[in-house]
Design a protein around this motif. Structure first.
Motif, PDB file in Angstrom:
ATOM      1  N   TYR A  22       3.339 -17.198  -0.795  1.00  0.00           N
ATOM      2  CA  TYR A  22       2.756 -18.331  -0.063  1.00  0.00           C
ATOM      3  C   TYR A  22       3.802 -19.341   0.409  1.00  0.00           C
ATOM      4  O   TYR A  22       3.834 -19.725   1.571  1.00  0.00           O
ATOM      5  CB  TYR A  22       1.702 -19.019  -0.923  1.00  0.00           C
ATOM      6  CG  TYR A  22       1.031 -20.171  -0.203  1.00  0.00           C
ATOM      7  CD1 TYR A  22       0.070 -19.934   0.758  1.00  0.00           C
ATOM      8  CD2 TYR A  22       1.389 -21.490  -0.474  1.00  0.00           C
ATOM      9  CE1 TYR A  22      -0.535 -20.981   1.438  1.00  0.00           C
ATOM     10  CE2 TYR A  22       0.793 -22.547   0.209  1.00  0.00           C
ATOM     11  CZ  TYR A  22      -0.172 -22.273   1.149  1.00  0.00           C
ATOM     12  OH  TYR A  22      -0.766 -23.308   1.821  1.00  0.00           O
ATOM     13  N   GLY A  23       4.661 -19.761  -0.507  1.00  0.00           N
ATOM     14  CA  GLY A  23       5.657 -20.773  -0.160  1.00  0.00           C
ATOM     15  C   GLY A  23       6.594 -20.286   0.938  1.00  0.00           C
ATOM     16  O   GLY A  23       6.968 -21.036   1.832  1.00  0.00           O
ATOM     17  N   VAL A  77       6.112 -34.817  -1.905  1.00  0.00           N
ATOM     18  CA  VAL A  77       6.329 -33.617  -2.702  1.00  0.00           C
ATOM     19  C   VAL A  77       6.798 -32.433  -1.855  1.00  0.00           C
ATOM     20  O   VAL A  77       7.678 -31.676  -2.263  1.00  0.00           O
ATOM     21  CB  VAL A  77       5.062 -33.271  -3.528  1.00  0.00           C
ATOM     22  CG1 VAL A  77       3.832 -33.255  -2.646  1.00  0.00           C
ATOM     23  CG2 VAL A  77       5.202 -31.962  -4.243  1.00  0.00           C
ATOM     24  N   GLN A  78       6.253 -32.305  -0.626  1.00  0.00           N
ATOM     25  CA  GLN A  78       6.611 -31.154   0.210  1.00  0.00           C
ATOM     26  C   GLN A  78       8.105 -31.126   0.519  1.00  0.00           C
ATOM     27  O   GLN A  78       8.691 -30.073   0.725  1.00  0.00           O
ATOM     28  CB  GLN A  78       5.887 -31.180   1.562  1.00  0.00           C
ATOM     29  CG  GLN A  78       4.397 -31.010   1.475  1.00  0.00           C
ATOM     30  CD  GLN A  78       3.689 -32.325   1.405  1.00  0.00           C
ATOM     31  OE1 GLN A  78       4.225 -33.276   0.821  1.00  0.00           O
ATOM     32  NE2 GLN A  78       2.500 -32.414   1.939  1.00  0.00           N
ATOM     33  N   VAL A  88      10.644 -28.656  -4.951  1.00  0.00           N
ATOM     34  CA  VAL A  88      10.529 -28.403  -6.390  1.00  0.00           C
ATOM     35  C   VAL A  88       9.562 -27.238  -6.579  1.00  0.00           C
ATOM     36  O   VAL A  88       8.656 -27.039  -5.786  1.00  0.00           O
ATOM     37  CB  VAL A  88       9.968 -29.631  -7.142  1.00  0.00           C
ATOM     38  CG1 VAL A  88      10.903 -30.816  -7.002  1.00  0.00           C
ATOM     39  CG2 VAL A  88       8.580 -29.988  -6.656  1.00  0.00           C
ATOM     40  N   ARG A  97       5.702 -17.480  -8.129  1.00  0.00           N
ATOM     41  CA  ARG A  97       5.360 -18.253  -6.951  1.00  0.00           C
ATOM     42  C   ARG A  97       6.246 -19.497  -6.852  1.00  0.00           C
ATOM     43  O   ARG A  97       6.708 -19.876  -5.777  1.00  0.00           O
ATOM     44  CB  ARG A  97       3.883 -18.660  -7.015  1.00  0.00           C
ATOM     45  CG  ARG A  97       3.420 -19.395  -5.790  1.00  0.00           C
ATOM     46  CD  ARG A  97       1.967 -19.784  -5.886  1.00  0.00           C
ATOM     47  NE  ARG A  97       1.749 -20.795  -6.921  1.00  0.00           N
ATOM     48  CZ  ARG A  97       0.565 -21.326  -7.193  1.00  0.00           C
ATOM     49  NH1 ARG A  97      -0.508 -20.920  -6.548  1.00  0.00           N
ATOM     50  NH2 ARG A  97       0.435 -22.237  -8.131  1.00  0.00           N
ATOM     51  N   ALA A  98       6.471 -20.129  -8.027  1.00  0.00           N
ATOM     52  CA  ALA A  98       7.248 -21.362  -8.026  1.00  0.00           C
ATOM     53  C   ALA A  98       8.711 -21.109  -7.673  1.00  0.00           C
ATOM     54  O   ALA A  98       9.333 -21.905  -6.993  1.00  0.00           O
ATOM     55  CB  ALA A  98       7.144 -22.046  -9.383  1.00  0.00           C
ATOM     56  N   ILE A 138       4.725 -20.431   4.239  1.00  0.00           N
ATOM     57  CA  ILE A 138       4.640 -21.813   4.687  1.00  0.00           C
ATOM     58  C   ILE A 138       5.971 -22.256   5.281  1.00  0.00           C
ATOM     59  O   ILE A 138       6.025 -22.985   6.260  1.00  0.00           O
ATOM     60  CB  ILE A 138       4.269 -22.719   3.489  1.00  0.00           C
ATOM     61  CG1 ILE A 138       2.824 -22.511   3.101  1.00  0.00           C
ATOM     62  CG2 ILE A 138       4.549 -24.188   3.780  1.00  0.00           C
ATOM     63  CD1 ILE A 138       1.845 -23.013   4.115  1.00  0.00           C
ATOM     64  N   ASN A 139       7.049 -21.795   4.675  1.00  0.00           N
ATOM     65  CA  ASN A 139       8.364 -22.203   5.156  1.00  0.00           C
ATOM     66  C   ASN A 139       8.900 -21.275   6.240  1.00  0.00           C
ATOM     67  O   ASN A 139      10.107 -21.215   6.487  1.00  0.00           O
ATOM     68  CB  ASN A 139       9.340 -22.284   3.977  1.00  0.00           C
ATOM     69  CG  ASN A 139       8.992 -23.451   3.075  1.00  0.00           C
ATOM     70  OD1 ASN A 139       8.935 -24.579   3.518  1.00  0.00           O
ATOM     71  ND2 ASN A 139       8.714 -23.166   1.811  1.00  0.00           N
ATOM     72  N   ARG A 140       7.983 -20.548   6.860  1.00  0.00           N
ATOM     73  CA  ARG A 140       8.312 -19.702   8.015  1.00  0.00           C
ATOM     74  C   ARG A 140       9.420 -18.703   7.720  1.00  0.00           C
ATOM     75  O   ARG A 140      10.323 -18.507   8.537  1.00  0.00           O
ATOM     76  CB  ARG A 140       8.731 -20.560   9.211  1.00  0.00           C
ATOM     77  CG  ARG A 140       7.644 -21.484   9.670  1.00  0.00           C
ATOM     78  CD  ARG A 140       8.052 -22.259  10.888  1.00  0.00           C
ATOM     79  NE  ARG A 140       7.182 -23.429  11.009  1.00  0.00           N
ATOM     80  CZ  ARG A 140       5.912 -23.372  11.321  1.00  0.00           C
ATOM     81  NH1 ARG A 140       5.342 -22.226  11.555  1.00  0.00           N
ATOM     82  NH2 ARG A 140       5.172 -24.472  11.402  1.00  0.00           N
ATOM     83  N   VAL A 167      10.519 -19.866  -3.542  1.00  0.00           N
ATOM     84  CA  VAL A 167      11.108 -20.667  -2.469  1.00  0.00           C
ATOM     85  C   VAL A 167      12.485 -21.203  -2.837  1.00  0.00           C
ATOM     86  O   VAL A 167      12.978 -22.126  -2.192  1.00  0.00           O
ATOM     87  CB  VAL A 167      10.190 -21.842  -2.101  1.00  0.00           C
ATOM     88  CG1 VAL A 167       8.975 -21.325  -1.352  1.00  0.00           C
ATOM     89  CG2 VAL A 167       9.746 -22.605  -3.341  1.00  0.00           C
TER      90      VAL A 167
END
Ligand code: ATP
Ligand code: ATP
Ligand code: SPD
Ligand code: MG
Ligand code: MG
Lengths: 268, 311, 350, 245, 350
Positions: free
Chosen positions: C104-105, C78-79, C83, C152-153, C108-110, C156
């Protein structure tokens, strides 16, 4: 809430039971506290109040308090290190062995502490330095408390909302460590805290195992208590109990309050 | 600098003073330990592979048993030769350090006016219901000594414990308290009014703790028993352990026992005022010795019988 | 940060759960790039299973494949699929504030800090959460939480957006307005989107096309109008709105007739013995000889329209959707005007 | 590893040691005592704990939280403290003895017998039951009770049809923990030196009196198995209760 | 076992909760014997508080009175009021079967066994649960549970029936059919009923009269048509359905004018500067000089109708409810036909 008058008869019974139980629970505590502060227990308060018993206890058993607390804290830390991965594996595994392992986890609760202690001595007793250190008792306490930690954490992690949280994090690209450390652990913090408190409490009060595992140099609070009850003046045992109350309970209460605050804050 | 002694409780036989003296004179710290003889022996057996203790203090029969179980080792402390034969193991696996006479330690206040019992027979009287305590004969050495004393007094022998068993059965009607550990404090608090215990504990209560306590040597007779110490085999601090043993058999160590109303094993003169506080010698005449080796041998079979029939 | 939309191709994906439940039968579905596709169906029909397979949260049974564009992602976790997902109860991180959740995303993805701040700011703007940046999920209303979850979704820039019943947790009144908002927002975003729901209005309002599911299978795929007007199955017709089922004898059918309320209507024999008719395709008039007549059994005023239930000869009680100014009352006798063209054949595949 | 050692131990003394509990009437009775005592304590604790927990959860009054705090405090007490408490309460110099003496009934001493053991076990079990029921009662859906009330139910029927039914899973879980704790309780029995021998004491005796590790291990295994089996039954029962929900 | 229906009179009942929250301000309401009254309003407006006061589950603040017929029941506990209640999540006894649940009230009221069996049988029949008699609630679907709850409540022949959001737990599709069933059943029972909901369609479908509440107060009471057509407050108009709010200058108002999409419409000055207009009161036509015109921004096909959002000169975007065969697409320019009689004055009491 249902209006009280609709169930007054039952309420009355409950009130009475509560009163009796409160009396039953409270009386020994009060007796013990007073016994630790009077000169002569058999004569009661009329013999005068004194702190000499407290001083005597502090002199001969003071160290047990510190050790017990340190041991309990170490036990919590150790449990977190071992328990979190264990609980996670249990919660996320769909395999049968996980369910069986979960059942097995209750075993240390069912087997008497004495026996676990004996088994530990027979298995690991030959490592002398280990045997004579508090680490030996720590291992015992961990064996005894780990199931509580693992079970409550894994129950929390299995809850649908936390599964969803983890999935949400992984859709956002978080890897395993990021999910566990960044999302799950903070999210179940109230549970972790409650479980830690439980472990702390269990460890501080643990006697059965410790009685087998301790050496004269590694005594914990309950072992010291048993000593003093068994062979010292009643006032000394009571004073010891008082020391326990004064040092341990405020700590537990404070932690409990923090726990309540935490779960309030997290309530959705 | 420590030496671990199993079964050296501060509240017993004035080990408190002894431990302090050892620390002062030899620099060795002996942490107090509250096991009884049975617990100490069991623990040593469990830890045989890697002992925790360096020395141990035991009732004589447990000393004999400890040798059999191979958990102690030979060591002849200084003054070993002064100890009469029969009160030491020939090889030095155990050596007596003091002895005591079993009797009734009575808290007179707790009797609430009832007469102080004078004989084993008195204890069976219903008026003492709930007032009596004795240590578990199946676990503590004192308990076993009591059982043997009773047995002898009631006409039994080490081959026949019938009388003791019968006596304990009869005694159950008086609902005795049967703790496993030294219960000195419970006598002082009055929780136990009459405890089968040694003279030295009673005198200490009376003269040091100023409790209204009397010591009674029962009319039918009783037992004098030696307490021994041993060096634990493969103990972690053997050198320190030896120092401890040397000290307790030294003049100074023995004097501490004497001041605590124990009979030191070496013939040293008792201080006058201490002497005066003992019961008269005529009373002590009823205190007998016995074949302690045999006593050790039959202990297990007695314990079994006691557990089965009395409890 | 915009990425071009991607088509999704689901090929022969089935899902058998460890306990043996067939959550999804072998299913094939194509969602075009930038299209919003609704998965619509009753509870337990496999919508969530399909969505989770696409997300990579479940693996399809052997043989199934998922393609994003022309890239086979079946084996990707999934990562790695990029999606965006919105969950039924939002699954917001309770310990984080609104902006922490949204960012957050990116974190996480710097994504560099300042860039993240800017992007999160834009998103807060987009979903109209200004002023709530530092609140925690527990302090937000349902609609606000829903918007945080969406922001949030999409933060990213996912290649695909997956929504699992994103409105279920809202109450009736709020649902309607959030629905319209969401529809509008998705259309602006132009991300390929799959939207799971069991509410037909929600599906029709939000999606470009609908896939109606039943019992682990897709029954029909198409634009709302087609599904509503020309359903291929009675189930689809029923699921998308209220409907009347009329029956006739084989004999009548062969004569292209349908008996209704004392009148004979024309209806092609090819339609079979069961014929469907939407309540809003019946108009009221004065009772008359040549037209079907019936008696109003129940009248429900619903504001913008009136629902009538009418007992009628030859058929079960009939539902009629009348305009809101219809004055007819229960007990009244009325005439019905029906355009035979509005009859829908009932191809019951059962 | 320690567990394996424990299981292997009795074999050193011959396989029949495993069945010491069955073959030796002394141990058999000790097990029976332990079971009966634990079961009784569990039942009484559940009843009293439920009553107190529910009362505190439903009755707002000043000091409610503090009282709950005090009542659940003994959760952290070592068993030895509780044994000692019983001596203070029911020993020869205990409160009960003093009161009964003043009333001219003689010194009532119950600490060292079955009643003492029972009360002590009750003492360390109650806090757990109270806190568990308190939490469960707070989480109880008030609608069920209100539904029963609106249908005319009052008093006992509400207790039976709503409370007991709704608290059934809590009760099972709580019973299991309390029962297991009671089965394994050593410190309390040890301090009280009661005349009633419970299995943990038998294990201890086997250990200390003759250093008979094999028997001690065999007895431990038996105790563990019995307890585990009861817990296991509890979980099965729980699963079936949950199914009806 | 039938009892004559009873009127309910609520007199100056207010509710202040222990934490100081004013759940309900002093409220007076009369429900006629046999009438079905809906309490409608947004979350937190005090509907449940009022219902629970009537049930006897809460006591009103001092001064409030509740009368059943001419009997003052204010001091009576819930058990003595003989009310039937249906709860939001049904509150069925999980350990009892369907018939045990239904028969519970009868058993508590010491109804003889055989009589109870007969009565429960009738009720099972009435709510169509035949065949499910011995199932437990966990084995039933939402709609079935709802019917058990209703049967249980009416089994004891209550004098008053109180329903607190009885349909909330059902999913969209099921809700509609259960709603109609319930409406029909209540009408047959003829028990005085109060029905709490926040769904306007549910309220209108089921109730004879509606009481619309806001912030602890009843804003307006009346039959659905009146509330919908002649709301006394903008809030009521808004709550009962979608609505457009048009504004005009004071000057225009004084000249009885309303500017809309380049056209001037007549609208009495007494209507004030804000005027309401229902989406379904706007008809579409070809754009023309004399009529308001706008551009379609969004089109939502909802099956039985089409929702349009239209940008228009002089006003905010307009919602239009068009018939389902409306072919207009987004971006198209359209003309609007509005009957000035459909304007609703906006008496905003804020
Ligand atoms: N983890 C699982 N294990 C076993 N069966 C499952 C699992 N998840 C789903 N199912 C079953 O698979 C079927 C399809 O489930 P799914 O969740 O996809 O349905 P859904 O259409 O999303 O329903 P809903 O509208 O209720 O969410 C159902 O019968 C369900 O019970
Ligand atoms: N027990 C209570 N204690 C304190 N405040 C309460 C309590 N019950 C309700 N309230 C408050 O009283 C107000 C009215 O609540 P009520 O439950 O009557 O609303 P409602 O209209 O039924 O809302 P909903 O549609 O959400 O059920 C709300 O602000 C609510 O928070
Ligand atoms: N959580 C500890 C409860 C205290 C009682 N312990 C009982 C076992 C005896 N040691
Ligand atoms: Mg789903
Ligand atoms: Mg409500």
């Amino acid at each position: 809430m249902v209006s009280r008058r609709s169930n007054s008869k039952v309420s009355w019974v409950l009130l009475c039971v509560t009163a009796v139980v409160t009396l039953f629970m409270l009386t020994p505590m009060v007796l013990s506290v007073t016994a630790g502060l009077v000169n002569q227990y058999s004569q009661g308060v009329s013999s005068g109040l004194t702190t000499k018993w407290l001083e005597q206890v502090w002199a001969s058993y003071g160290s047990t308090v510190g050790w017990s607390l340190a041991l309990a804290l170490a036990c919590v830390v150790g449990n977190l290190f071992l328990g979190i991965p264990c609980a996670y594996a249990l919660a996320r595994s769909r395999a049968n062995w996980a369910r069986i392992f979960e059942d097995l986890l209750t075993l240390p609760v069912a087997i008497p502490g004495l026996a676990t202690g004996l088994a530990l001595i027979l298995s690991y007793g030959q490592f002398r330095d280990f045997r004579q250190s508090f680490y030996f008792i720590l291992v015992g306490h961990m064996i005894f408390t780990l199931p509580f930690m693992v079970r409550s954490l894994s129950a929390a992690l299995q809850r649908r909302e936390f599964v969803a949280l983890e999935e949400a994090a992984s859709t956002l690209g978080a890897n395993f460590v990021q999910r566990l450390v960044g999302i799950l652990l903070p999210a179940i913090l109230p549970t972790i805290f409650a479980a830690s408190l439980m472990v702390l409490t269990l460890s501080i009060g643990e006697f059965n195992l410790t009685w087998m595992l301790h050496t004269p140099l590694t005594r914990t609070l309950p072992v010291g208590l048993a000593d003093s009850y068994a062979s010292m003046r009643i006032e000394v045992g009571s004073a010891y109990t008082l020391v326990f109350f004064m040092l341990v309970l405020p700590l537990l209460w404070a932690l409990q309050a923090v726990g309540t605050l935490l779960s309030r804050r997290y309530e959705n | 600098q420590t030496a671990i002694c199993y079964n050296c409780p501060v509240e017993w036989a004035d080990w408190g003073t002894q431990i302090a003296a050892i620390k002062a004179k030899t620099g060795v710290t002996v942490p107090p330990d509250n096991k009884n003889s049975g617990q100490a022996l069991a623990q040593m057996i469990a830890e045989k592979a890697s002992p925790v203790a360096d020395v141990t203090y035991l009732g004589v029969t447990f000393g004999i048993q400890a040798k059999k179980d191979g958990v102690v080792t030979a060591y002849e402390p200084a003054n070993f030769k002064d100890v009469p034969a029969g009160l030491k193991d020939a090889d030095g696996n155990w050596v007596t350090i003091h002895s005591g006479t079993l009797g009734f330690m009575v808290n007179v206040d707790a009797l609430k006016g009832k007469p102080v019992p004078k004989s084993w027979a008195d204890l069976l009287k219903p008026e003492y219901k709930g007032l009596i305590g004795y240590l578990d004969p199946a676990s503590a050495f004192v308990g076993y000594v009591g059982a043997v004393a009773i047995n002898q007094a009631q006409g039994g022998t080490l081959d026949n414990f019938g009388p003791a068993i019968a006596y304990f059965k009869a005694l159950q009607k008086n609902e005795p308290i049967v703790p496993k550990q030294t219960s000195y404090a419970r006598v002082l608090s009055g929780e136990i009014a009459i405890l089968l215990d040694y003279d030295f504990n009673a005198y200490r209560a009376k003269y040091k703790d100023h409790a209204k306590v009397e010591f009674v040597i029962p009319a039918e007779g009783t037992l004098v028993v030696p307490y021994v110490m041993s060096l634990v085999k493969n103990g972690p601090n053997a050198a320190n352990g030896k120092k401890v043993l040397d000290f307790v058999l030294s003049d100074e160590g023995q004097a501490i026992w004497a001041n605590a109303y124990l009979r030191p094993v070496r013939q040293i003169a008792l201080p006058k005022e201490v002497e005066a506080r003992f019961l008269p010698a005529t009373e002590y005449a009823r205190g007998k010795t016995i074949d302690y080796g045999k006593m050790a041998e039959v202990q297990k079979s007695f314990s079994d019988r006691y557990l089965k029939e009395v409890q | 940060m915009k990425t071009d939309p991607l088509a999704i191709q689901v090929e022969a994906c089935a899902k058998t759960y460890p306990d043996g439940t067939q959550g999804l039968l072998a299913t094939t579905l194509r969602v075009e790039a930038g299209e919003i596709m609704a998965l619509l169906g009753p509870s337990g029909c496999g919508k969530t299973s399909l969505l989770r397979i696409i997300a990579g949260l479940e693996t399809p049974d052997h043989g199934g494949r998922i393609l994003f564009g022309d890239q086979d992602v079946t084996q990707r976790p999934v990562q790695a699929r990029k999606v965006g997902m919105v969950f039924q109860h939002y699954a917001l991180f309770p310990q984080m504030t609104v902006i922490e959740n949204i960012g957050y995303g990116l974190k996480i993805n710097r994504c560099p800090d300042h860039e993240r701040t800017v992007r999160v700011g834009e998103l807060v703007e987009l979903v109209r959460l200004n002023g709530l940046e530092n609140k925690r999920p527990a302090e937000l209303s349902g609609g606000q939480r829903q918007r945080v979850a969406l922001a949030r979704a999409i933060a990213v820039s996912p290649r695909v957006l997956l929504l699992d019943e994103p409105l279920t947790a809202l109450d009736a009144k709020l649902k309607e307005s959030v629905r319209d908002e969401l529809a509008e927002l998705l259309r602006r975003l132009r991300i390929t989107t799959i939207h799971v729901t069991h509410d037909q209005h929600e599906a029709m309002a939000i999606a470009d096309r609908l896939a109606v599911m039943r019992a682990g299978q897709i029954v029909q795929v198409g634009i709302a109008e087609d599904l509503y007007r020309s359903p291929e199955h009675a189930f689809v017709a029923e699921f998308l709105g209220r409907i009347n089922t009329l029956s006739r004898s084989v004999e009548d059918a062969s004569r292209d007739l349908l008996l209704l309320g004392g009148a004979q209507l024309t209806c092609p024999s090819t339609y079979g013995t069961k014929v469907l008719l939407r309540p809003e395709d019946i108009r009221l008039s004065q009772p008359a000889q040549s037209i079907p007549c019936g008696i109003v059994l129940q009248r429900q005023f619903l504001g913008d329209r009136v629902h009538l239930r009418v007992t009628i000869e030859n058929q079960n009680a009939l539902l009629i959707d009348a305009p809101r100014d219809c004055k007819t009352i229960a007990g009244e006798r009325i005439g019905l005007v029906i355009d035979p063209l509005t009859f829908i054949p009932c191809k019951d595949e059962k | 590893m320690p567990a394996a050692r424990l299981i292997a131990l009795p074999a050193e003394k011959g396989w029949q040691t495993y069945f010491a509990v069955l073959t030796d009437s002394h141990y058999w009775w000790s097990l029976v005592n332990t079971l009966l005592l634990s079961a009784t304590v569990t039942v009484v604790t559940l009843v009293l704990g439920a009553a107190v927990g529910i009362f505190l959860a439903r009755t707002p009054f000043v000091g409610n939280r503090i009282l709950l705090g005090i009542l659940t405090l003994p959760l952290s007490f070592p068993g030895v403290i509780i044994g000692f408490f019983m001596i203070l309460l029911g020993g020869r110099q205990g409160l009960i003895a003093q009161v009964s003496d003043d009333l001219g009934l003689g010194r009532v001493t119950l600490a060292y017998g079955l009643p003492g053991l029972f009360l002590a076990y009750l003492y360390f079990s109650l806090p757990r039951a109270i806190s568990t029921y308190h939490a469960a009662a707070q989480a109880m859906d008030p609608a069920l009770e209100e539904a029963a009330c609106s249908l005319g139910a009052q008093g006992w029927p509400i207790v039976r049809d709503v409370w007991i039914a709704e608290l059934a899973p809590t009760t099972l879980a709580c019973a299991a923990v309390i029962f297991a704790t009671a089965m394994g309780a050593f410190g309390t029995a040890f301090t009280l030196a009661s005349k009633v021998e419970v299995l943990p004491i038998s294990i201890y005796n086997a250990f200390t009196n003759y250093a008979d590790f094999a028997t001690a291990a065999a007895l431990s295994l038996s105790l563990g198995l019995v307890t585990w089996f009861v817990l296991f039954l509890g979980r099965k029962l729980d699963a079936s209760v949950m199914e009806t929900r």
